[in-house]
Design a protein around this motif. Structure first.
Motif, PDB file in Angstrom:
ATOM      1  N   ASP A   1      43.320  58.599  55.356  1.00  0.00           N
ATOM      2  CA  ASP A   1      43.316  59.027  56.754  1.00  0.00           C
ATOM      3  C   ASP A   1      43.556  57.864  57.705  1.00  0.00           C
ATOM      4  OD1 ASP A   1      42.961  61.714  56.248  1.00  0.00           O
ATOM      5  OD2 ASP A   1      40.770  61.650  56.416  1.00  0.00           O
ATOM      6  N   LEU A   2      43.076  56.676  57.319  1.00  0.00           N
ATOM      7  CA  LEU A   2      43.205  55.513  58.202  1.00  0.00           C
ATOM      8  C   LEU A   2      44.565  54.833  58.103  1.00  0.00           C
ATOM      9  CD1 LEU A   2      39.713  53.814  57.702  1.00  0.00           C
ATOM     10  CD2 LEU A   2      40.526  55.075  59.715  1.00  0.00           C
ATOM     11  N   ALA A   3      45.092  54.712  56.866  1.00  0.00           N
ATOM     12  CA  ALA A   3      46.299  53.888  56.681  1.00  0.00           C
ATOM     13  C   ALA A   3      47.324  54.488  55.726  1.00  0.00           C
ATOM     14  CB  ALA A   3      45.887  52.505  56.193  1.00  0.00           C
ATOM     15  N   GLY A   4      47.186  55.752  55.350  1.00  0.00           N
ATOM     16  CA  GLY A   4      48.159  56.375  54.454  1.00  0.00           C
ATOM     17  C   GLY A   4      47.741  56.248  52.995  1.00  0.00           C
ATOM     18  N   TRP A   5      48.279  57.135  52.158  1.00  0.00           N
ATOM     19  CA  TRP A   5      47.836  57.183  50.764  1.00  0.00           C
ATOM     20  C   TRP A   5      48.190  55.922  49.978  1.00  0.00           C
ATOM     21  CZ3 TRP A   5      51.055  56.793  46.573  1.00  0.00           C
ATOM     22  CH2 TRP A   5      52.422  57.029  46.762  1.00  0.00           C
ATOM     23  N   ARG A   6      49.270  55.229  50.363  1.00  0.00           N
ATOM     24  CA  ARG A   6      49.657  54.024  49.615  1.00  0.00           C
ATOM     25  C   ARG A   6      48.634  52.895  49.770  1.00  0.00           C
ATOM     26  NH1 ARG A   6      55.087  54.486  47.959  1.00  0.00           N
ATOM     27  NH2 ARG A   6      56.164  56.238  48.965  1.00  0.00           N
ATOM     28  N   SER A   7      47.946  52.870  50.907  1.00  0.00           N
ATOM     29  CA  SER A   7      46.947  51.819  51.120  1.00  0.00           C
ATOM     30  C   SER A   7      45.802  51.912  50.109  1.00  0.00           C
ATOM     31  CB  SER A   7      46.378  51.917  52.540  1.00  0.00           C
ATOM     32  OG  SER A   7      45.595  53.094  52.691  1.00  0.00           O
ATOM     33  N   VAL A   8      45.553  53.109  49.587  1.00  0.00           N
ATOM     34  CA  VAL A   8      44.496  53.297  48.597  1.00  0.00           C
ATOM     35  C   VAL A   8      44.785  52.452  47.361  1.00  0.00           C
ATOM     36  CG1 VAL A   8      43.402  54.986  47.068  1.00  0.00           C
ATOM     37  CG2 VAL A   8      43.992  55.626  49.431  1.00  0.00           C
ATOM     38  N   TYR A   9      46.027  52.452  46.925  1.00  0.00           N
ATOM     39  CA  TYR A   9      46.391  51.736  45.703  1.00  0.00           C
ATOM     40  C   TYR A   9      46.549  50.243  45.935  1.00  0.00           C
ATOM     41  CZ  TYR A   9      46.555  56.271  43.621  1.00  0.00           C
ATOM     42  OH  TYR A   9      46.172  57.508  43.166  1.00  0.00           O
ATOM     43  N   VAL A  10      46.915  49.856  47.151  1.00  0.00           N
ATOM     44  CA  VAL A  10      46.938  48.428  47.495  1.00  0.00           C
ATOM     45  C   VAL A  10      45.514  47.866  47.437  1.00  0.00           C
ATOM     46  CG1 VAL A  10      47.370  46.753  49.326  1.00  0.00           C
ATOM     47  CG2 VAL A  10      49.013  48.595  48.909  1.00  0.00           C
ATOM     48  N   ALA A  11      44.572  48.600  48.021  1.00  0.00           N
ATOM     49  CA  ALA A  11      43.180  48.151  48.019  1.00  0.00           C
ATOM     50  C   ALA A  11      42.618  48.085  46.595  1.00  0.00           C
ATOM     51  CB  ALA A  11      42.329  49.091  48.876  1.00  0.00           C
ATOM     52  N   SER A  12      42.933  49.079  45.788  1.00  0.00           N
ATOM     53  CA  SER A  12      42.425  49.089  44.417  1.00  0.00           C
ATOM     54  C   SER A  12      43.008  47.951  43.588  1.00  0.00           C
ATOM     55  CB  SER A  12      42.739  50.426  43.744  1.00  0.00           C
ATOM     56  OG  SER A  12      42.159  50.483  42.466  1.00  0.00           O
ATOM     57  N   ALA A  13      44.294  47.661  43.780  1.00  0.00           N
ATOM     58  CA  ALA A  13      44.915  46.539  43.064  1.00  0.00           C
ATOM     59  C   ALA A  13      44.241  45.217  43.448  1.00  0.00           C
ATOM     60  CB  ALA A  13      46.409  46.485  43.379  1.00  0.00           C
ATOM     61  N   SER A  14      43.904  45.064  44.714  1.00  0.00           N
ATOM     62  CA  SER A  14      43.249  43.831  45.169  1.00  0.00           C
ATOM     63  C   SER A  14      41.855  43.691  44.558  1.00  0.00           C
ATOM     64  CB  SER A  14      43.146  43.831  46.700  1.00  0.00           C
ATOM     65  OG  SER A  14      44.433  43.942  47.290  1.00  0.00           O
ATOM     66  N   LEU A  15      41.085  44.791  44.544  1.00  0.00           N
ATOM     67  CA  LEU A  15      39.746  44.761  43.961  1.00  0.00           C
ATOM     68  C   LEU A  15      39.807  44.474  42.460  1.00  0.00           C
ATOM     69  CD1 LEU A  15      36.690  45.192  44.070  1.00  0.00           C
ATOM     70  CD2 LEU A  15      37.114  47.661  43.846  1.00  0.00           C
ATOM     71  N   THR A  16      40.766  45.070  41.785  1.00  0.00           N
ATOM     72  CA  THR A  16      40.908  44.874  40.342  1.00  0.00           C
ATOM     73  C   THR A  16      41.227  43.416  40.020  1.00  0.00           C
ATOM     74  OG1 THR A  16      41.668  47.151  40.093  1.00  0.00           O
ATOM     75  CG2 THR A  16      42.147  45.640  38.283  1.00  0.00           C
ATOM     76  N   ALA A  17      42.087  42.798  40.810  1.00  0.00           N
ATOM     77  CA  ALA A  17      42.419  41.387  40.597  1.00  0.00           C
ATOM     78  C   ALA A  17      41.185  40.500  40.792  1.00  0.00           C
ATOM     79  CB  ALA A  17      43.527  40.967  41.557  1.00  0.00           C
ATOM     80  N   LEU A  18      40.376  40.804  41.791  1.00  0.00           N
ATOM     81  CA  LEU A  18      39.155  40.033  42.036  1.00  0.00           C
ATOM     82  C   LEU A  18      38.184  40.168  40.863  1.00  0.00           C
ATOM     83  CD1 LEU A  18      37.311  38.352  43.874  1.00  0.00           C
ATOM     84  CD2 LEU A  18      36.564  40.507  44.937  1.00  0.00           C
ATOM     85  N   LEU A  19      38.025  41.384  40.356  1.00  0.00           N
ATOM     86  CA  LEU A  19      37.119  41.607  39.226  1.00  0.00           C
ATOM     87  C   LEU A  19      37.602  40.877  37.969  1.00  0.00           C
ATOM     88  CD1 LEU A  19      36.248  45.369  39.740  1.00  0.00           C
ATOM     89  CD2 LEU A  19      34.644  43.447  39.795  1.00  0.00           C
ATOM     90  N   ALA A  20      38.912  40.826  37.779  1.00  0.00           N
ATOM     91  CA  ALA A  20      39.452  40.100  36.626  1.00  0.00           C
ATOM     92  C   ALA A  20      39.035  38.635  36.676  1.00  0.00           C
ATOM     93  CB  ALA A  20      40.973  40.227  36.589  1.00  0.00           C
ATOM     94  N   LEU A  21      39.085  38.042  37.855  1.00  0.00           N
ATOM     95  CA  LEU A  21      38.699  36.645  38.016  1.00  0.00           C
ATOM     96  C   LEU A  21      37.204  36.442  37.735  1.00  0.00           C
ATOM     97  CD1 LEU A  21      39.274  33.722  38.908  1.00  0.00           C
ATOM     98  CD2 LEU A  21      38.885  34.464  41.279  1.00  0.00           C
ATOM     99  N   VAL A  22      36.361  37.332  38.285  1.00  0.00           N
ATOM    100  CA  VAL A  22      34.916  37.202  38.106  1.00  0.00           C
ATOM    101  C   VAL A  22      34.539  37.381  36.632  1.00  0.00           C
ATOM    102  CG1 VAL A  22      32.668  38.181  38.688  1.00  0.00           C
ATOM    103  CG2 VAL A  22      34.415  37.938  40.458  1.00  0.00           C
ATOM    104  N   LEU A  23      35.094  38.396  35.986  1.00  0.00           N
ATOM    105  CA  LEU A  23      34.775  38.652  34.587  1.00  0.00           C
ATOM    106  C   LEU A  23      35.255  37.513  33.685  1.00  0.00           C
ATOM    107  CD1 LEU A  23      35.594  42.460  34.498  1.00  0.00           C
ATOM    108  CD2 LEU A  23      33.337  41.434  34.186  1.00  0.00           C
ATOM    109  N   TYR A  24      36.383  36.920  34.013  1.00  0.00           N
ATOM    110  CA  TYR A  24      36.885  35.779  33.247  1.00  0.00           C
ATOM    111  C   TYR A  24      35.874  34.638  33.248  1.00  0.00           C
ATOM    112  CZ  TYR A  24      39.870  31.889  31.802  1.00  0.00           C
ATOM    113  OH  TYR A  24      40.375  30.796  31.158  1.00  0.00           O
ATOM    114  N   ARG A  25      35.193  34.475  34.373  1.00  0.00           N
ATOM    115  CA  ARG A  25      34.244  33.370  34.514  1.00  0.00           C
ATOM    116  C   ARG A  25      32.860  33.698  33.928  1.00  0.00           C
ATOM    117  NH1 ARG A  25      35.601  29.367  38.118  1.00  0.00           N
ATOM    118  NH2 ARG A  25      33.390  28.962  38.536  1.00  0.00           N
ATOM    119  N   VAL A  26      32.484  34.979  33.874  1.00  0.00           N
ATOM    120  CA  VAL A  26      31.114  35.356  33.506  1.00  0.00           C
ATOM    121  C   VAL A  26      30.966  35.806  32.066  1.00  0.00           C
ATOM    122  CG1 VAL A  26      29.267  37.029  33.970  1.00  0.00           C
ATOM    123  CG2 VAL A  26      30.473  35.932  35.872  1.00  0.00           C
TER     124      VAL A  26
END
Length: 416
Positions: A175-200
């Protein structure tokens, strides 16, 4: 994160030295829960967005429905072909690699110029989202047997919250930024989690033993486990039926809510997922009950609640309160059965935990796909009442199956 809470150190069959010495704190369990929930959310992000996706890419209603089905098909393939690798590979590297590939798949969806590109990206997203099950199996292997139900309950709580909040976050962002923004946000979160899990996450300190099965043998052994273990087959059937019921509701409930008299927006429909977060409570409680040997009783009560949930759900068009009550009952029931299933099957052969959970989750994926395609098709031709009858049928079959298999394993179902 790992250092300030209750900790336990243990050795577990099939684990390397570094993994065996790894300290599993509440903070690390929470990280497993967040990562598993964020990964599996990608399977469900599209559900409040189907109408908008269809309009944007000029897709027919039937093609729009295949978005959900293809995602679940990809998930099912990943369960069979990718999750078993966790029993022989370095799970830390496997998890991080899958997360990075998932970032690529999500980016394809976000940028999809055509329906074909969207469907390909969604199938790949489902395939790689099975990293959730690698995380679940990893957490189970790090937990002591006496606490495995509790740990699995906490991680599954994260999965529940991820599934349900996926719809809320997805609808709001759309509703705020269109349906494509949902997948941009999820890709960003997934990349961050990959970094954290690599370290932990702990890394394997030694190479796999020379007797470790080859990839083909690994896949065949998954089939062998099903042929040999009656409890695994039974729990897989329970999983198929409860997730068929779960998907029957969640893949189709946006349809009546987007029509008169409600005509809700994406964010309003997605907010319904907040109600179902109560299912996270069931996951933790069910885990503790399983640690006390009450798995059979927990399963029976949960299946009875699942069947009963469809009565208030049938009144969705006339009462939002009835819908809310039905959603809470259904999610509580499904997650209680799910945690019980995973706790019992992992205990069969801890060294084959990834194969056991991956094989079990194939039935989850089949049930989810069947429920999604059947519910959306049935709604078109027969309306919401028929959808509720379908969900009730899945639930009642599960309850009858439970009643007819009282001799499998006794109260705790620990024997085979």
């Amino acid at each position: 994160m790992p250092g300030n809470c209750e900790t336990v150190t243990r050795t577990t069959e099939g684990r390397s030295g570094t993994e065996a010495a790894f300290v599993l704190s509440r903070g690390v369990v929470a990280l497993f829960a967040v990562a598993a929930g964020a990964a599996v959310a990608n399977v469900y992000l599209s559900q409040p967005l189907l109408v908008t996706m269809g309009h944007d890419l000029a897709m027919s209603p039937a093609l729009v429905g295949s978005v959900v089905t293809l995602t679940h098909v990809g998930y099912g393939l990943g369960l069979f072909f990718l999750v078993p690798l966790g029993d022989v590979a370095d799970r830390r590297r496997l998890i991080v690699a899958q997360l990075l590939l998932l970032v690529t798949a999500l980016s394809v969806v976000a940028a999809a110029p055509t329906a074909a590109a969207l469907l390909a990206g969604m199938a790949a997203t489902g395939l790689l989202a099975v990293v959730t099950q690698t995380l679940v199996a990893f957490a189970a292997s790090l937990a002591p047997p006496a606490e495995r139900g509790r740990v699995l309950g906490l991680v599954t709580s994260g999965v529940v919250i991820g599934i349900l909040l996926a719809r809320t976050a997805s609808g709001l962002l759309a509703d705020l930024a269109g349906w494509r923004s949902v997948y941009v946000a999820s890709a960003s979160l997934t990349a961050l989690l990959a970094l954290v899990l690599y370290r932990v996450l702990p890394r394997r300190s030694a190479a796999p033993p020379a007797t470790a099965p080859r990839y083909g043998q690994l896949l065949r052994s998954t089939l062998t486990l099903f042929a040999r273990e009656r409890l695994l087959r039974l729990r897989a059937l329970f999983g198929l039926l409860v997730f068929a019921a779960f998907s029957t509701l969640w893949s189709s409930v946006a349809l009546p809510l987007s029509e008169a008299p409600y005509s809700f927006s994406h964010s309003a429909i997605g907010a319904l997922g907040l109600i179902g977060v109560a299912g996270a409570l069931a996951a933790t409680v069910a885990g503790r009950l399983n640690d006390r040997g009450l798995s059979r009783r927990t399963t029976g009560i949960a299946l009875a609640l699942l069947a009963a949930s469809w009565l208030p759900l049938a009144f969705t068009r006339s009462s939002l309160w009835a819908l809310c009550v039905g959603v809470v009952l259904l999610d509580l029931a499904v997650q209680a059965v799910h945690v019980t299933n995973q706790t019992l099957i992992h205990a069969l052969h801890p060294a084959a935990g990834s194969r056991l959970i991956g094989g079990y989750m194939i039935f989850y994926s089949i049930g989810s796909a069947v429920g999604a395609i059947a519910a959306t098709s049935l709604y078109t031709v027969a309306g919401w009442g028929a959808v509720c009858a379908l969900g009730a049928a899945f639930s009642c079959v599960g309850l009858v199956l439970w009643a007819c298999t009282s001799g499998v394993g006794g109260e705790g179902e620990g024997s085979r």
